[in-house]
Motif scaffolding. Structure first.
Motif, PDB file in Angstrom:
ATOM      1  N   PRO A 114       0.977  -1.162   0.230  1.00 28.83           N
ATOM      2  CA  PRO A 114       0.016   0.066   0.211  1.00 28.83           C
ATOM      3  C   PRO A 114       0.857   1.184  -0.014  1.00 28.83           C
ATOM      4  O   PRO A 114       0.438   2.440  -0.398  1.00 28.83           O
ATOM      5  CB  PRO A 114      -0.776   0.066   1.305  1.00 28.83           C
ATOM      6  N   THR A 115       2.097   1.137   0.445  1.00 32.15           N
ATOM      7  CA  THR A 115       2.829   2.466   0.490  1.00 32.15           C
ATOM      8  C   THR A 115       4.088   2.359  -0.353  1.00 32.15           C
ATOM      9  O   THR A 115       5.077   2.932  -0.205  1.00 32.15           O
ATOM     10  CB  THR A 115       3.272   2.661   1.859  1.00 32.15           C
ATOM     11  N   GLN A 138       3.392   8.731  -0.071  1.00 32.79           N
ATOM     12  CA  GLN A 138       4.018   9.270   1.234  1.00 32.79           C
ATOM     13  C   GLN A 138       3.181   9.222   2.497  1.00 32.79           C
ATOM     14  O   GLN A 138       2.043   9.418   2.493  1.00 32.79           O
ATOM     15  CB  GLN A 138       4.552  10.842   1.103  1.00 32.79           C
ATOM     16  N   ILE A 139       3.699   8.597   3.508  1.00 36.46           N
ATOM     17  CA  ILE A 139       2.849   8.067   4.597  1.00 36.46           C
ATOM     18  C   ILE A 139       2.559   9.668   5.432  1.00 36.46           C
ATOM     19  O   ILE A 139       3.468  10.456   5.638  1.00 36.46           O
ATOM     20  CB  ILE A 139       3.738   7.381   5.740  1.00 36.46           C
ATOM     21  N   GLN A 140       1.504   9.866   5.680  1.00 41.40           N
ATOM     22  CA  GLN A 140       1.218  11.176   6.447  1.00 41.40           C
ATOM     23  C   GLN A 140       0.877  10.773   8.005  1.00 41.40           C
ATOM     24  O   GLN A 140       0.414   9.808   8.191  1.00 41.40           O
ATOM     25  CB  GLN A 140      -0.282  11.872   5.907  1.00 41.40           C
ATOM     26  N   PRO A 141       1.539  11.520   8.996  1.00 39.30           N
ATOM     27  CA  PRO A 141       1.400  11.240  10.351  1.00 39.30           C
ATOM     28  C   PRO A 141      -0.093  11.250  10.542  1.00 39.30           C
ATOM     29  O   PRO A 141      -0.993  11.911  10.176  1.00 39.30           O
ATOM     30  CB  PRO A 141       2.413  12.100  10.934  1.00 39.30           C
ATOM     31  N   MET A 142      -0.487  10.287  11.633  1.00 38.71           N
ATOM     32  CA  MET A 142      -1.770  10.189  12.014  1.00 38.71           C
ATOM     33  C   MET A 142      -2.146  11.681  13.018  1.00 38.71           C
ATOM     34  O   MET A 142      -1.357  12.212  13.425  1.00 38.71           O
ATOM     35  CB  MET A 142      -1.807   9.198  13.009  1.00 38.71           C
ATOM     36  N   ARG A 173      -3.478  11.422  18.662  1.00 42.69           N
ATOM     37  CA  ARG A 173      -4.496  11.199  19.487  1.00 42.69           C
ATOM     38  C   ARG A 173      -4.450  11.658  21.015  1.00 42.69           C
ATOM     39  O   ARG A 173      -3.416  12.038  21.620  1.00 42.69           O
ATOM     40  CB  ARG A 173      -4.367   9.654  19.715  1.00 42.69           C
ATOM     41  N   PRO A 207       1.632   8.856  17.959  1.00 43.42           N
ATOM     42  CA  PRO A 207       1.419   7.855  16.917  1.00 43.42           C
ATOM     43  C   PRO A 207       1.636   8.396  15.554  1.00 43.42           C
ATOM     44  O   PRO A 207       1.474   9.388  15.229  1.00 43.42           O
ATOM     45  CB  PRO A 207      -0.204   7.724  17.293  1.00 43.42           C
ATOM     46  N   ILE A 208       2.321   7.358  14.953  1.00 41.87           N
ATOM     47  CA  ILE A 208       2.809   7.743  13.486  1.00 41.87           C
ATOM     48  C   ILE A 208       1.772   7.178  12.379  1.00 41.87           C
ATOM     49  O   ILE A 208       1.178   7.801  11.570  1.00 41.87           O
ATOM     50  CB  ILE A 208       4.180   7.429  13.186  1.00 41.87           C
ATOM     51  N   THR A 209       1.894   6.019  12.234  1.00 41.73           N
ATOM     52  CA  THR A 209       1.021   5.200  11.300  1.00 41.73           C
ATOM     53  C   THR A 209       0.929   3.885  11.677  1.00 41.73           C
ATOM     54  O   THR A 209       1.221   3.507  12.776  1.00 41.73           O
ATOM     55  CB  THR A 209       1.816   5.235   9.966  1.00 41.73           C
ATOM     56  N   THR A 210       0.178   3.048  11.042  1.00 46.09           N
ATOM     57  CA  THR A 210      -0.230   1.650  11.249  1.00 46.09           C
ATOM     58  C   THR A 210       0.716   0.906  10.841  1.00 46.09           C
ATOM     59  O   THR A 210       1.592   1.132   9.847  1.00 46.09           O
ATOM     60  CB  THR A 210      -1.670   1.205  10.690  1.00 46.09           C
ATOM     61  N   LYS A 268       1.439  -0.196   7.034  1.00 48.36           N
ATOM     62  CA  LYS A 268       1.953   0.612   6.045  1.00 48.36           C
ATOM     63  C   LYS A 268       3.409   0.418   5.612  1.00 48.36           C
ATOM     64  O   LYS A 268       4.111   1.117   4.721  1.00 48.36           O
ATOM     65  CB  LYS A 268       1.968   1.976   6.460  1.00 48.36           C
ATOM     66  N   ILE A 269       4.331  -0.311   6.617  1.00 49.55           N
ATOM     67  CA  ILE A 269       5.622  -0.712   6.366  1.00 49.55           C
ATOM     68  C   ILE A 269       5.966  -2.250   6.461  1.00 49.55           C
ATOM     69  O   ILE A 269       5.868  -3.117   7.051  1.00 49.55           O
ATOM     70  CB  ILE A 269       6.396  -0.111   7.600  1.00 49.55           C
ATOM     71  N   ARG A 304      10.163   3.422   5.611  1.00 48.11           N
ATOM     72  CA  ARG A 304       9.392   4.550   5.184  1.00 48.11           C
ATOM     73  C   ARG A 304       9.506   5.942   5.838  1.00 48.11           C
ATOM     74  O   ARG A 304       9.703   5.908   7.015  1.00 48.11           O
ATOM     75  CB  ARG A 304       7.872   4.258   5.128  1.00 48.11           C
ATOM     76  N   ALA A 305       9.569   6.933   5.183  1.00 53.53           N
ATOM     77  CA  ALA A 305       9.900   8.375   5.647  1.00 53.53           C
ATOM     78  C   ALA A 305       8.233   9.023   6.079  1.00 53.53           C
ATOM     79  O   ALA A 305       7.431   8.480   5.419  1.00 53.53           O
ATOM     80  CB  ALA A 305      10.755   9.220   4.677  1.00 53.53           C
ATOM     81  N   VAL A 306       8.409   9.554   7.232  1.00 54.01           N
ATOM     82  CA  VAL A 306       7.277  10.204   7.529  1.00 54.01           C
ATOM     83  C   VAL A 306       7.846  11.794   8.103  1.00 54.01           C
ATOM     84  O   VAL A 306       8.954  11.804   8.783  1.00 54.01           O
ATOM     85  CB  VAL A 306       6.649   9.705   8.684  1.00 54.01           C
ATOM     86  N   THR A 307       7.092  12.900   7.956  1.00 54.60           N
ATOM     87  CA  THR A 307       7.603  14.033   8.461  1.00 54.60           C
ATOM     88  C   THR A 307       6.615  14.334   9.436  1.00 54.60           C
ATOM     89  O   THR A 307       5.416  14.424   9.473  1.00 54.60           O
ATOM     90  CB  THR A 307       7.625  15.217   7.562  1.00 54.60           C
ATOM     91  N   PRO A 339      17.963   9.676   1.213  1.00 51.53           N
ATOM     92  CA  PRO A 339      16.938   9.192   1.824  1.00 51.53           C
ATOM     93  C   PRO A 339      17.001   7.809   2.435  1.00 51.53           C
ATOM     94  O   PRO A 339      17.171   6.877   1.609  1.00 51.53           O
ATOM     95  CB  PRO A 339      15.548   9.304   0.873  1.00 51.53           C
ATOM     96  N   CYS A 383      15.550   5.902   4.402  1.00 53.20           N
ATOM     97  CA  CYS A 383      14.116   5.140   4.241  1.00 53.20           C
ATOM     98  C   CYS A 383      14.108   4.475   2.918  1.00 53.20           C
ATOM     99  O   CYS A 383      13.546   3.269   2.971  1.00 53.20           O
ATOM    100  CB  CYS A 383      13.044   6.206   4.076  1.00 53.20           C
TER     101      CYS A 383
END
Lengths: 803, 113
Positions: A789-790, A794-798, A801, B9-12, B15-16, B22-25, B53, B55
């Motif tokens: 899926p990725t 580009q993963i966006q932060p959640m 919470r 919390p970044i992601t599920t 996703k990786i 994987r990069a996240v900002t 990069p 990642c």
């Protein structure tokens, strides 16, 4: 006058004994009778012949020249029927008589055929000789239902070989444990699991009650009542010493021909060696003790008797289906006073069991990790008191300097069990012949030429003995998988490995790196014609996102433009994409393509969709492009239609991977405007013919391509291209460009094995290419169907919470 | 002391992919999260050499190899693997809860080389 020495038996034991006799001062005229029609070959490697890893020629130990140069009279395909001990004459089946002064019986053993009803049916085979192997090879084919009766070493090897040939294999074993003579129940279970993982069915304990079928085999019925379908049955239920000749001659015969410590039978002029013998109540089925017997016999028969044969500790070291196994001494701890110490790691597939008695090593079984087998061998032989080492028996201390451990081995220690080469032989050879590389050692001594288990040991020995030891260049791919690229090719093919992870887990350090992972990915894709288990994490980023990474982390996009020919419509779309994505640079490449530079990873799928063109594969070790000139269509000098031929060539090979990038060029006349003679593969048009040229380069190196062949028609030229292309894919080392490949192999060899190869070899190359091509696809289709899926997203932060 | 509020919390986890990064900002910090067997590790995304990069690098055991020039960094310590190229990247404590990857961006375990 010379004495007549007659040897009955032309197998490994007999011939190696003769080799030992030749090394001694002797006064013999030697005659060898062999009932097989072949020269002496390495029977241990028949399973590799069955699996297609070696040819019959490659397992020959003594070629016909060896017999001739040693003045040995050789009678092949002749069976000795009778010995007259009083006249000292042997008779062959036709009645021909040969006198002897000394006689050596090396009649070996035969497959034991259990008295099961139906064993005489057609397609019921044994697996013992080269001829047996050839018969099996003729029958084995994909999907053939095959049952192997017997789960000992030979049975499992047969099963593996047949499975590699595509047969559906079931192993039926009488006992509760596979290889029960070497393994205990747990060790057997580890092996069984591995075998089952490879796709072979294992049934045990199961007795075969009957084989049924009308004339030829249809299946077999087990004692449990279950029936198995079978088109082919291989019986590997053990061996029986061939003793008839000895018995007929009135020699002392029990299970084998009885010999004393000097390998003499009950007749002092008749000796025996090998699997036909019985020594102190023991018979033999493994090769290592037979070499020792041969040495003792040679000394005795030439009148220099040294120490006698002391029997063999049952020690077995082998690799079966990729699993290393070592077993020595006792295997059963039920005996009084015996303690077992165990270690198991199911996911690593490692099992160790150490049996101790009176604080001494009594037996050992190692599965999956046999690195320490020499320590155990030493403990067993020397009877070392292990009281102080008790905590370390499962993981014996390793010497900081491996050279010291090797140096400490006695000269009589067998290093290569397959070929009976002892440490002393190796050290002697190193000194005598000035050996400095492993390859030289192999050629001189045959050590490490069979199963390869002792390669590491041989290398350590070389390192310890010779100050000039030279590591072979390109010996290993990288330190993660300590094998050469060629060996890995054989391993992956032979062991039917389909994923990078499995190669690393079984043959490597379970980790891998940026060197081996892409190389193994390439090998798997090539060997299995695209039907491997693709692991994107083992690929370089370019091959994960199908674009070329740039210094700022963005990517370059080059669509395919076959032959460098485009249309106004394509150009418009390219221009639109450049505008829409604000592409910082649009560049015409040296390969007649258009490069869009500075694209973000996340934009790749939509860029590809907007372009509506396939991937130009300009980012990978694969087919890049075909550069063409305008040829006959517009050029007033053109004599061949280079544009059409180039487009067709690109179409045939596009989307395939190669050991390194692969660039092509097609020119319509010898003026060579598209520079075909400095490409990996080029076609140079002439009046009425094409020159096919290979191995050119105009990069870091500049090299003019070699002429592969000149042909009349475009179709012939394209076929020559296909042949070379697939040959390079299969035989080059990863990251070896064609210009290095052509230099390494030489154009003559390449010609002989491609365009001038036998029809069936050419056909086989083209078939494999076709299979790969059928699986190949335009990588950019993943823009719409990502593999994860990725892949591009580009993963966006959640959203943070509430915590 | 680390309190719960440090964990972002970044992601599920889905996703990786295994053995990839994987990069996240997040809050202006560009991190690369890697999926190793049964765990996730986080480092700064930019290679200290030329900004590659990380990642997108190939994972080699517990190290990552920068796709641009092959610098290697240990994902656990952030240290360069080869002594000949002394440098380091920041590492961030990472854990998984209910299938969500949480990274502690406040406690940047900067390793000084």
């Amino acid at each position: 006058m010379k004495q007549q020495l007659v040897v009955v038996g032309n197998g490994m034991a007999g011939v190696s004994c003769v080799e030992q006799i030749l090394k001694q001062a002797h006064n013999f005229e030697i005659t060898i009778f062999g009932d097989e029609t072949h020269v002496n070959y390495n029977r241990i490697l028949l399973s590799l012949v069955l699996a297609g890893e070696k040819s019959a020629d490659e397992i020959v130990l003594n070629d016909i020249g060896w017999y001739q140069s040693n003045h040995i009279r050789t009678r092949l395909g002749v069976k000795i029927a009778k010995i007259d001990r009083f006249e000292k004459v042997v008779f062959n089946e036709d009645g021909g008589a040969t006198e002897y002064d000394k006689l050596i019986l090396a009649t070996g053993s035969s497959a034991f055929i259990p008295p099961i009803p139906g064993v005489e049916k057609k397609n019921v085979h044994v697996f013992r000789t080269l001829d047996d192997t050839r018969e099996l090879l003729e029958k084995a084919k994909p999907g053939l239902k095959t049952v192997v009766i017997g789960g000992g070493l030979l049975g499992l090897e047969a099963a593996r070989g047949l499975q590699v040939r595509g047969c559906e294999v079931t192993v039926v074993h009488l006992m509760e444990t596979l290889m029960e003579r070497q393994l205990d129940a747990t060790g057997g279970e580890y092996l069984k699991r591995k075998i089952e993982n490879l796709g072979i069915r294992v049934l045990l304990p199961q007795q075969t009650a009957a084989l049924f079928g009308n004339g030829h085999i249809d299946g077999l019925r087990l004692a449990s009542g279950e029936e198995l379908e079978a088109d082919l049955v291989v019986i590997a239920a053990g061996i029986r010493p061939n003793v008839e000749l000895g018995r007929q001659a009135g020699l002392d015969v029990r299970r084998g021909i009885v010999v004393n410590d000097f390998m003499q039978t009950s007749d002092p002029d008749i000796f025996a060696v090998g699997e036909c013998t019985e020594h102190r109540g023991q018979t033999f089925g493994l090769v290592a003790p037979l070499f020792e017997q041969g040495r003792v016999l040679a000394s005795a028969i030439t009148g220099n008797p040294g120490p006698g044969f002391a029997g063999a500790a049952p020690a077995t070291k082998l690799k079966i289906m990729g699993v290393d196994i070592f077993s020595a001494g006792a295997i059963d701890e039920s005996e009084a006073g015996v303690e077992a110490v165990r270690y198991e790691d199911p996911s690593l597939g490692v099992y160790k069991k150490i049996l101790l008695k009176d604080n001494k090593l009594h037996g050992v079984i190692l599965v999956g990790d046999i690195e320490d087998e020499h320590v155990y061998q030493d403990w067993l032989r020397s009877g070392t008191d292990l009281t102080l080492l008790r905590r370390q028996v499962l993981f014996p201390p390793r010497d900081a300097d491996p050279g010291l451990a090797v140096a400490a081995l006695p000269d009589s220690e067998t290093i290569c069990g397959c070929n009976g080469v002892r440490k002393g032989d190796i050290v002697q050879a190193i000194h005598k012949h000035g050996i400095v590389t492993l390859q030289q050692l192999k050629e001189r001594t045959r050590a490490s030429t069979s199963c390869g288990t002792c390669t590491g040991l041989c290398e350590k020995l070389l390192r310890a003995v010779t100050p000039d030891f030279q590591e072979e260049t390109k010996t290993t791919l990288c330190s993660c998988v300590p094998f050469s690229f060629e060996q890995l090719r054989d391993i992956i093919r032979g062991q039917q490995i389909k994923s990078v992870e499995e190669v690393l887990n079984v043959y490597g350090n379970r980790k891998g790196c940026e060197v081996c992972k892409p190389a193994l990915s390439y090998l798997l894709d090539m060997l299995w014609c695209g039907e491997h288990e693709e692991d994107r994490s083992a690929r370089f980023i370019n091959d994960r996102v199908h674009a070329n990474i740039q210094k700022d982390g963005t990517f370059s996009v080059i669509p395919r433009m076959r032959g460098g020919v485009t249309t106004p419509d394509e150009l418009r779309r390219i221009a639109d994409v450049a505008d829409k994505y604000k592409v910082p640079m649009v560049k015409v490449t040296g390969s007649q393509r258009i490069d869009l530079l500075g694209i973000k990873k996340a934009d790749l799928p939509s860029v590809w969709a907007d372009l509506g063109m396939p991937s130009g594969q300009a980012y990978t070790k694969g087919v890049r492009m075909v550069k063409t000139c305008v040829g006959t269509e517009f050029c007033r000098f053109g004599v061949q239609d280079s544009t059409r031929a180039g487009i067709e060539l690109e179409r045939r090979l596009e989307n395939l991977f190669t050991p390194h990038k692969f660039k092509m060029g097609v020119v319509g006349c010898p003026r060579n405007c598209a520079e075909a003679t400095v490409k990996d593969l080029g076609l140079v048009g002439q009046d009425g013919s094409w020159q096919v040229v290979v191995g050119g380069a105009a990069g870091k190196s500049v090299r003019k391509a070699d002429l592969l062949i000149t042909v009349e028609t475009t179709e012939q030229a394209l076929e020559a291209c296909d042949l070379f292309f697939q040959y390079y894919r299969e035989n080059a080392i990863y990251l070896e460009r064609t210009y290095d490949f052509a230099e390494r192999l030489g154009i003559e060899k390449i010609r002989k094995e491609t365009v001038y190869a036998a029809e069936e070899e050419k056909r086989a190359l083209l078939d494999r290419l076709a299979r790969s091509k059928a699986m190949a696809k335009d990588a950019w289709t993943e823009g719409q169907n990502p593999v994860n899926p990725t892949q591009f997203v580009q993963i966006q932060p959640m959203e943070a919470r509430v915590s | 002391m680390i309190t719960d509020t440090c964990w972002t919390p970044i992601t599920t986890v889905d996703k990786i992919p295994l053995h990839e990064g994987r990069a996240v900002t997040v809050n202006g910090i560009e991190i690369a999260i890697f999926h190793l067997e049964k765990r996730y590790l986080t480092i700064q995304n930019k290679c200290p050499h030329k900004g590659g990069p990380l990642c997108d690098g190939i994972v080699a055991g517990t190290a990552v190899v920068c796709p641009l020039h092959g610098r290697r960094f240990d994902l656990e310590t952030g240290m360069a693997v080869r002594a000949s190229e002394p440098s380091s990247v920041a590492t961030y404590p990472t854990r998984v809860e209910d299938g969500v990857i949480l990274v502690d961006l406040t406690s940047e375990d900067e390793v000084t080389a």
